[in-house]
Write a protein that holds these residues in place. Structure first.
Motif, PDB file in Angstrom:
ATOM      1  N   SER A 125       0.845  -1.333   0.032  1.00 24.57           N
ATOM      2  CA  SER A 125       0.001   0.057   0.013  1.00 24.57           C
ATOM      3  C   SER A 125       0.888   1.083  -0.183  1.00 24.57           C
ATOM      4  O   SER A 125       0.326   2.133  -0.354  1.00 24.57           O
ATOM      5  CB  SER A 125      -0.951  -0.171   1.422  1.00 24.57           C
ATOM      6  N   ARG A 183       1.556   4.730  -6.423  1.00 23.69           N
ATOM      7  CA  ARG A 183       0.675   3.946  -7.423  1.00 23.69           C
ATOM      8  C   ARG A 183       1.085   3.777  -8.733  1.00 23.69           C
ATOM      9  O   ARG A 183       0.724   2.860  -9.348  1.00 23.69           O
ATOM     10  CB  ARG A 183      -0.729   4.630  -7.399  1.00 23.69           C
ATOM     11  N   HIS A 211      -2.555  -1.825 -10.737  1.00 21.72           N
ATOM     12  CA  HIS A 211      -3.283  -0.485 -10.450  1.00 21.72           C
ATOM     13  C   HIS A 211      -4.130   0.062 -11.616  1.00 21.72           C
ATOM     14  O   HIS A 211      -5.110   0.713 -11.385  1.00 21.72           O
ATOM     15  CB  HIS A 211      -2.129   0.551  -9.817  1.00 21.72           C
ATOM     16  N   GLY A 229      -7.865  -3.707  -5.445  1.00 19.54           N
ATOM     17  CA  GLY A 229      -7.530  -3.093  -4.235  1.00 19.54           C
ATOM     18  C   GLY A 229      -6.948  -4.142  -3.219  1.00 19.54           C
ATOM     19  O   GLY A 229      -6.321  -3.851  -2.371  1.00 19.54           O
ATOM     20  N   THR A 255      -3.354  -4.473  -4.401  1.00 16.34           N
ATOM     21  CA  THR A 255      -2.511  -3.342  -4.111  1.00 16.34           C
ATOM     22  C   THR A 255      -2.456  -2.656  -2.782  1.00 16.34           C
ATOM     23  O   THR A 255      -1.820  -1.714  -2.624  1.00 16.34           O
ATOM     24  CB  THR A 255      -3.130  -2.323  -5.195  1.00 16.34           C
ATOM     25  N   ASP A 262      -5.053  -1.110  -1.485  1.00 19.11           N
ATOM     26  CA  ASP A 262      -5.719  -0.022  -1.557  1.00 19.11           C
ATOM     27  C   ASP A 262      -7.301  -0.044  -0.971  1.00 19.11           C
ATOM     28  O   ASP A 262      -8.249  -0.309  -1.714  1.00 19.11           O
ATOM     29  CB  ASP A 262      -5.880   0.349  -3.057  1.00 19.11           C
TER      30      ASP A 262
END
Lengths: 240, 154
Positions: free
Chosen positions: A102, A106, A114, A208, A211, A213
């Motif tokens: 995280s 990005r 992403h 997410g 990643t 997120d």
């Protein structure tokens, strides 16, 4: 007599650069590590790029943020959690991996992870597939099923208000794997299920998760909840 | 707050079978030795995160479709990752991903299974993708719900 190491060959770590408090608020029990190495023994990735979970956990404890965030380590781990299963101290190693993921800029998240997620946030699905195209694909595949013996009159209900069950769709099934849309639909037909697919925000994947997120994950989940409430559906099936 | 129920793929299939809403033909794959792969997220990780791992349910569903199946070793909570988890199918680190899958392929080879059944899109994609790398082109990689759909008696 041992070789004399030339002072120039030694890299000196400036201890002032270390921030031991960096991860102290992370609640994954990382500081309980007894360095037993069970995690590293069971990890399928141990040895690749000199990665092993024990090292990773120790580096978190030491606050070596930059080295971890910039390395490939958190991304070559599959987060299978065998390490957590064997850890005698209950350290949440897979969550640590995700936490470090995280922190990556990005734009530097590897591969399409992403980019796919950003497309999903913007358009509702990882492919950026427009609603008309999606509906066309769903109807087209439904027509193919209707030609099979035993499936006469088959249709795939889109946005059916008050249906018993709503199913999300994995983007690859409306991209390169449309044949795989048919399995669940055949079962629904045989079970006489009252089901539907939403024409918007049908995306079942939620990258997410990979990643790290959380914000994006919540948006994606929120849209599915919105569909459920808007269409007044009783049951959610999320096969992804 | 929540106005709807959520079902897993397993719960729904079990419901359909137990209520008699679908009937399955066990002879369809009687001559094909099948095995089952436990996805990390439905099993080990669900056990830890939610206090319940889906180990028995998929095996019960599999048993409604065929008697000719065997477990991998190790399996259930101690299963080996397929190598496709955590988004590794999409990071571009393919050499690593293919390497990890080698252990799973060895597990399958030892059983002699001709079909591997999985209830996860990532595992399915990974196993289908790497089977040629390990000279297992003939291995059939099947979604659990695909197997159920194949065995439907209409």
């Amino acid at each position: 007599m041992p070789d004399v190491i030339e002072p120039d060959a030694i890299e000196i770590t400036d201890i002032n650069h270390l921030n031991h408090q960096r991860f102290e608020n992370w609640s994954f029990s990382q500081d309980f590590c007894v360095t037993c190495g069970l995690c590293s023994s069971t990890c399928p990735v141990s040895g690749i790029d000199n990665f092993d979970p024990r090292k990773f956990v120790r580096m978190i404890s030491l606050g070596l943020e930059e080295q971890l965030v910039e390395s490939r380590w958190p991304w070559i781990c599959t987060m299978c959690a065998k390490c957590e299963k064997v850890c005698p101290m209950g350290i949440e190693i897979a969550s640590l991996i995700r936490g470090v993921r995280s922190l990556r800029d990005r734009e530097k998240v590897p591969g399409i992870l992403h980019k796919g997620l950003a497309a999903a946030i913007k358009t509702g699905n990882n492919l950026g597939l427009p609603q008309d195209d999606f509906v066309f694909i769903i109807e087209d595949v439904a027509e193919e099923i209707a030609e099979e013996p035993g499936f006469e009159g088959f249709t795939a209900p889109i946005d059916k208000k008050g249906a018993n069950l709503l199913t999300t769709i994995h983007n690859k099934l409306v991209n390169t794997h449309t044949e795989d849309l048919k399995h669940w639909w055949r079962i629904f037909h045989a079970a006489k299920e009252d089901w539907t697919v939403p024409s918007e925000n049908w995306e079942g994947t939620n990258w997410g998760l990979f990643t790290g997120d959380d914000k994006a994950m919540k948006i994606m989940v929120g849209r599915i909840v919105e569909n459920m409430e808007k269409l007044e559906i009783k049951t959610l099936l999320w096969p992804e | 707050m929540q106005n709807f129920n959520t079902v897993t793929v397993f719960d729904l299939l079990i419901q359909y079978i137990k209520e008699g809403r679908i009937k399955l033909d066990k002879t369809k794959y009687a001559d094909v030795l099948a095995t089952y792969h436990d996805p990390c997220n439905y099993g080990r990780k669900a056990q830890k995160l939610f206090g319940y791992g889906y180990f028995e349910e998929p095996r019960w569903i599999l048993s409604q479709c065929t008697d000719n199946w065997t477990d991998l070793y190790p399996h259930s909570i101690n299963q080996l990752c397929c190598g496709g988890g955590g988004g590794t199918l999409t990071t571009g680190y393919n050499d690593e991903r293919i390497l990890y899958g080698g252990r799973k392929m060895d597990q399958i080879k030892i059983t002699g299974a001709q079909m591997i059944v999985v209830p996860c899109h990532s595992c399915h994609g990974q196993l289908n993708n790497i089977k040629t790398e390990y000279e297992m082109e003939h291995l059939e990689v099947k979604y659990l719900w695909e197997l159920v759909a194949d065995c439907l008696i209409l």
